[in-house]
Design a protein around this motif. Sequence first.
Motif, PDB file in Angstrom:
ATOM      1  N   GLU A   1       4.861  16.436  13.856  1.00 38.10           N
ATOM      2  CA  GLU A   1       4.405  16.351  15.101  1.00 38.10           C
ATOM      3  C   GLU A   1       2.993  16.774  15.602  1.00 38.10           C
ATOM      4  O   GLU A   1       1.951  16.070  15.969  1.00 38.10           O
ATOM      5  N   GLU A   2       2.910  18.012  15.364  1.00 38.20           N
ATOM      6  CA  GLU A   2       1.968  18.849  15.655  1.00 38.20           C
ATOM      7  C   GLU A   2       0.533  18.257  14.683  1.00 38.20           C
ATOM      8  O   GLU A   2      -0.497  18.260  15.171  1.00 38.20           O
ATOM      9  N   ILE A   3       0.977  18.337  13.546  1.00 36.24           N
ATOM     10  CA  ILE A   3       0.100  17.732  12.552  1.00 36.24           C
ATOM     11  C   ILE A   3      -0.725  16.368  12.948  1.00 36.24           C
ATOM     12  O   ILE A   3      -1.956  16.380  12.989  1.00 36.24           O
ATOM     13  N   LEU A   4       0.267  15.367  13.294  1.00 40.43           N
ATOM     14  CA  LEU A   4      -0.204  14.012  13.547  1.00 40.43           C
ATOM     15  C   LEU A   4      -1.041  14.306  14.939  1.00 40.43           C
ATOM     16  O   LEU A   4      -2.258  13.416  15.096  1.00 40.43           O
ATOM     17  N   ALA A   5      -0.601  14.999  15.690  1.00 38.90           N
ATOM     18  CA  ALA A   5      -1.182  15.133  17.115  1.00 38.90           C
ATOM     19  C   ALA A   5      -2.698  15.468  16.962  1.00 38.90           C
ATOM     20  O   ALA A   5      -3.701  15.247  17.478  1.00 38.90           O
TER      21      ALA A   5
ATOM     22  N   ASP B   1       0.877  -1.184   0.080  1.00 37.87           N
ATOM     23  CA  ASP B   1      -0.049   0.059  -0.058  1.00 37.87           C
ATOM     24  C   ASP B   1       0.810   1.255  -0.010  1.00 37.87           C
ATOM     25  O   ASP B   1       0.488   2.233  -0.589  1.00 37.87           O
ATOM     26  N   LEU B   2       1.859   1.337   0.684  1.00 43.26           N
ATOM     27  CA  LEU B   2       2.827   2.464   0.881  1.00 43.26           C
ATOM     28  C   LEU B   2       3.677   2.651  -0.399  1.00 43.26           C
ATOM     29  O   LEU B   2       3.601   3.824  -1.019  1.00 43.26           O
ATOM     30  N   VAL B   3       4.006   1.414  -0.984  1.00 45.90           N
ATOM     31  CA  VAL B   3       4.520   1.648  -2.239  1.00 45.90           C
ATOM     32  C   VAL B   3       3.923   2.202  -3.377  1.00 45.90           C
ATOM     33  O   VAL B   3       4.124   3.398  -4.073  1.00 45.90           O
ATOM     34  N   ALA B   4       2.471   1.843  -3.273  1.00 48.25           N
ATOM     35  CA  ALA B   4       1.385   2.261  -4.165  1.00 48.25           C
ATOM     36  C   ALA B   4       1.263   3.737  -3.992  1.00 48.25           C
ATOM     37  O   ALA B   4       1.223   4.344  -5.047  1.00 48.25           O
ATOM     38  N   LEU B   5       1.217   4.080  -2.794  1.00 50.81           N
ATOM     39  CA  LEU B   5       0.723   5.577  -2.452  1.00 50.81           C
ATOM     40  C   LEU B   5       2.088   6.364  -3.074  1.00 50.81           C
ATOM     41  O   LEU B   5       1.882   7.418  -3.748  1.00 50.81           O
TER      42      LEU B   5
ATOM     43  N   VAL C   1      16.010   9.787  -0.570  1.00 48.84           N
ATOM     44  CA  VAL C   1      16.170  10.691   0.535  1.00 48.84           C
ATOM     45  C   VAL C   1      16.110  10.104   1.986  1.00 48.84           C
ATOM     46  O   VAL C   1      17.160  10.438   2.812  1.00 48.84           O
ATOM     47  N   TYR C   2      15.324   9.038   1.977  1.00 49.37           N
ATOM     48  CA  TYR C   2      15.390   7.977   3.129  1.00 49.37           C
ATOM     49  C   TYR C   2      15.984   6.848   2.850  1.00 49.37           C
ATOM     50  O   TYR C   2      17.041   6.781   2.383  1.00 49.37           O
ATOM     51  N   SER C   3      15.281   5.804   2.802  1.00 50.11           N
ATOM     52  CA  SER C   3      15.577   4.351   2.515  1.00 50.11           C
ATOM     53  C   SER C   3      14.437   3.725   1.973  1.00 50.11           C
ATOM     54  O   SER C   3      13.280   4.237   2.207  1.00 50.11           O
ATOM     55  N   PRO C   4      14.510   2.480   1.577  1.00 52.69           N
ATOM     56  CA  PRO C   4      13.351   1.876   1.030  1.00 52.69           C
ATOM     57  C   PRO C   4      12.672   1.465   2.301  1.00 52.69           C
ATOM     58  O   PRO C   4      11.515   0.804   2.162  1.00 52.69           O
ATOM     59  N   GLU C   5      13.089   1.601   3.635  1.00 54.06           N
ATOM     60  CA  GLU C   5      12.386   1.131   4.613  1.00 54.06           C
ATOM     61  C   GLU C   5      10.993   2.242   4.952  1.00 54.06           C
ATOM     62  O   GLU C   5      11.392   3.197   5.098  1.00 54.06           O
ATOM     63  N   LEU C   6      10.020   1.789   4.494  1.00 53.07           N
ATOM     64  CA  LEU C   6       8.768   2.788   4.470  1.00 53.07           C
ATOM     65  C   LEU C   6       8.103   2.975   5.833  1.00 53.07           C
ATOM     66  O   LEU C   6       7.567   1.674   6.199  1.00 53.07           O
ATOM     67  N   GLN C   7       8.197   3.934   6.489  1.00 52.34           N
ATOM     68  CA  GLN C   7       7.495   4.331   7.504  1.00 52.34           C
ATOM     69  C   GLN C   7       6.624   5.362   7.137  1.00 52.34           C
ATOM     70  O   GLN C   7       6.710   6.507   6.687  1.00 52.34           O
ATOM     71  N   ARG C   8       5.433   4.956   7.848  1.00 51.77           N
ATOM     72  CA  ARG C   8       4.373   6.172   7.425  1.00 51.77           C
ATOM     73  C   ARG C   8       4.699   7.734   7.918  1.00 51.77           C
ATOM     74  O   ARG C   8       4.471   8.505   7.087  1.00 51.77           O
ATOM     75  N   ALA C   9       5.342   7.803   9.061  1.00 54.55           N
ATOM     76  CA  ALA C   9       5.591   9.148   9.235  1.00 54.55           C
ATOM     77  C   ALA C   9       6.510  10.075   8.304  1.00 54.55           C
ATOM     78  O   ALA C   9       6.208  11.035   7.822  1.00 54.55           O
ATOM     79  N   ARG C  10       7.548   9.269   7.877  1.00 53.26           N
ATOM     80  CA  ARG C  10       8.336   9.533   6.910  1.00 53.26           C
ATOM     81  C   ARG C  10       7.876   9.964   5.356  1.00 53.26           C
ATOM     82  O   ARG C  10       8.217  10.907   4.748  1.00 53.26           O
ATOM     83  N   ILE C  11       6.751   9.145   5.253  1.00 51.45           N
ATOM     84  CA  ILE C  11       6.075   9.266   4.083  1.00 51.45           C
ATOM     85  C   ILE C  11       5.295  10.585   3.895  1.00 51.45           C
ATOM     86  O   ILE C  11       4.998  11.325   3.049  1.00 51.45           O
TER      87      ILE C  11
END
Lengths: 325, 487
Positions: free
Chosen positions: A278-282, A194-198, A211-221
């Motif tokens: 952080e603010e946005i997610l909070a 799902d994250l790849v598709a996004l 920029v990051y790495s292929p380790e897909l993390q929600r927050a980074r995306i």
Amino acid sequence: MTMLSRVADHLYWMSRYLERSEHTARMIDVFYNLVLEQAPESAARHWDKLLTSLEFGSTFAELEKSGLDSHQLTQTLTFDADNPSSIYSCIRAARDNARNVRELISSEMWSELNRLYLGVTEARRDEEIGAHPHDFYQTVKEGAQLFQGITDSTTYRGPGWSFIQLGRFVERARSLAVLLEAHFKQARSEEYLDLVALLKCCTAFEAFCKVYSPELQRARIVQFLLLNSEFPHSVRFAVDRIDRSLQRISENAPQANSTRLLRLTGRLVASLRYGTLEEILAAGLPGFLEEIRRQLADIHDAVYATYIAYPIEQALEPLHAGEFW
Amino acid sequence: MARTTPAPASGPFQSYHLSGAFDEMFTAPGKPRSQYRPLYKRILELSPDEMRRRQQAADLSFLHQGITFTVYGREEGTEKIFPYDLLPRIITAAEWEHLERGLTQRLVALNLFLDDIYHKGVILKDKVIPRDLVYSCKHYRKEMRGVDVPRQVYVSVAGTDLVRLADGTFAVLEDNLRVPSGVSYMLANRQVMKWAFPVLFRNFGVRPIDHYGQVLLSTLRALAPQRDREPTIVLLTPGVYNSAYFEHTFLARQMGIQLVEGRDLLVHDGVVSMRTVGGLRRVDVIYRRVDDDFLDPLAFRPDSALGVPGLFNAYRAGNVNLSNAIGTGVADDKAVYAYVPAIIGYYLKEEPILPNVETYLLTDDSQRQHVLDRLDQLVVKAVGESGGYDMLIGPHSCEREREEFRRRIEARPRNYIAQPTLDLSRAPCFIDGVVEPRHVDLRPYILYGEQVNIVPGGLTRVALRRGSLVVNSSQGGGSKDTWVLCE
């Protein structure tokens, strides 16, 4: 340099429709590939996400009930003349708008857009297109990108250019916000595919990995697609361009009430530039995205009220003061 | 059996046969007129393949430039290239000088006529032209009575159709005094010609026409209602679906003025403004390519979506000028046309330099009977139409068509006129690899601001179908470049 309001309107929509057609083509292409590897029940989930992202208005289950299979659905999203958001309808609308200002855009722009339109018209009649949809969506994406490249290299940087940029980035910011909302609204959307598709829907997979790495993390995306200032398919990047275009327009075509418009964009720019993840997610991501959409709609309305469909009374004030002649 | 054949009977001119019509190129088989000699020589030198290659290059150039027109009455979006013939039509300096004087005289007289009938109507009181004929004209605008137009110029852009009769005389076939079109083809033909035959062109001594846009712009500027500031001039088009839209964009670009549609303009306090991204901007002169009927839904056709509500009031108040003025169609009505020689004599006390074509007025009982007896020989035209619509060419018609026109004439005799079927002059055209003669006419464009100005040239229209006499683009006609020589 005088520019008719009607001309600005045509340029703005030409650009918006073309951006939309490219976005839709990329979305369908990505999801079509994705569901090839899915069991039917999760395929339905993905189709639903696609439909929500494209603001189609019905769920996959509803469409299936009315007898539409996935092939027919992609046909509707791609070729249906009665669906105003289909790729075909968008390219036709872009061309119609361009046709009205044909003498004001470069001949290279016109012939590329015309070529793209004729190509899609022909593909519509091609029964075999369903056998190799990827090639077709590739052609649409390339055609739209070629048009943008030609526009970049052949257009005089006057108000016309600014309205073209404005249309392109208003559409982009809006469709990104809708896509992100649709994605994160669904449970299980943190799964790797799902994250790849996004990311692929935003042409962001390769850039993200750099920029990051292929380790897909929600927050980074979210950080990348929402707040990154250097990636062309991030909301922040698009909003920066909207702001820049409107600044240039107000320098070229001074209008008394452009202050309000610039305040609206300035506020949106600030929330993306100075807000932290952080603010946005909070505070809640969906609410934030919805707020972006609302603000973009306000900006669109203010552009119309300021430059295109302004009330006569407002325009007459400086006339009576004798400032114009 | 051996037969001596003159040079032109072989090669590219093998199927070039002279007829009773005036031939623009030859006086006799193989004997070109002096102005055509270098062209004749060049055609004989070039191989048919080379000619074909140049014709294809020319066609392609029209296609790429998007020089197209729309044909009405067919499927939506029927855009066609205006067929282009490679061989130029040549006019000598002496012929042009004569045409220029004749066209100037005619346009000056017609403007005096319009000013008169919309004011005192002296010519009507003097019974030079019947009052009924003028007032019954579909294009007569009673709203224009007493309206003063800048410099008393009503027609500032005219496109007069000339034909050449069997004896070589140029005669006026029609005055187009409303919104004449085609000038962009004149200019585009020249451009393409210079690419196709650069050397020939250079050695010929052809007078330039490229400055048409500038001359038109200064004509429009001269007609501004207020002269104390630089006027804002716009071109008003009906929009992209109009058959001449290409021309509108072309001319607006040539003049560097805004191409506007009715919805871009608005009238407030009797002043016309256009809506721009920088606010409203006052407009002084409108070069309008919209017919009278559609200009202002408040004054004329209320269902017009192309016009500007209140425009006529602003115009009458003298706050904006229109080119051409409203109501000029009365002077190119085909029945009024019959009186133009008298109009010239009346206002200028001169003999007409360019003759009219003999014209029968069908309101006159004896003339009508004469015409109805000879429908198979004559041409019948509707008085208020242009573009070759609503027209009968007797010799090329069938019984059913003649009956139809007989019925129409008897029902509305004022609506039609008749003329002899003219054997239009013929000029060489490059057709399927050989040169053949085709019937042509000539439409020069006459501009009138401070004074009359005619760019040396015009649109030579060609009836490309063999034997056809109809040159209109809507009816299978094409065009060719027109060269006016320096000497």
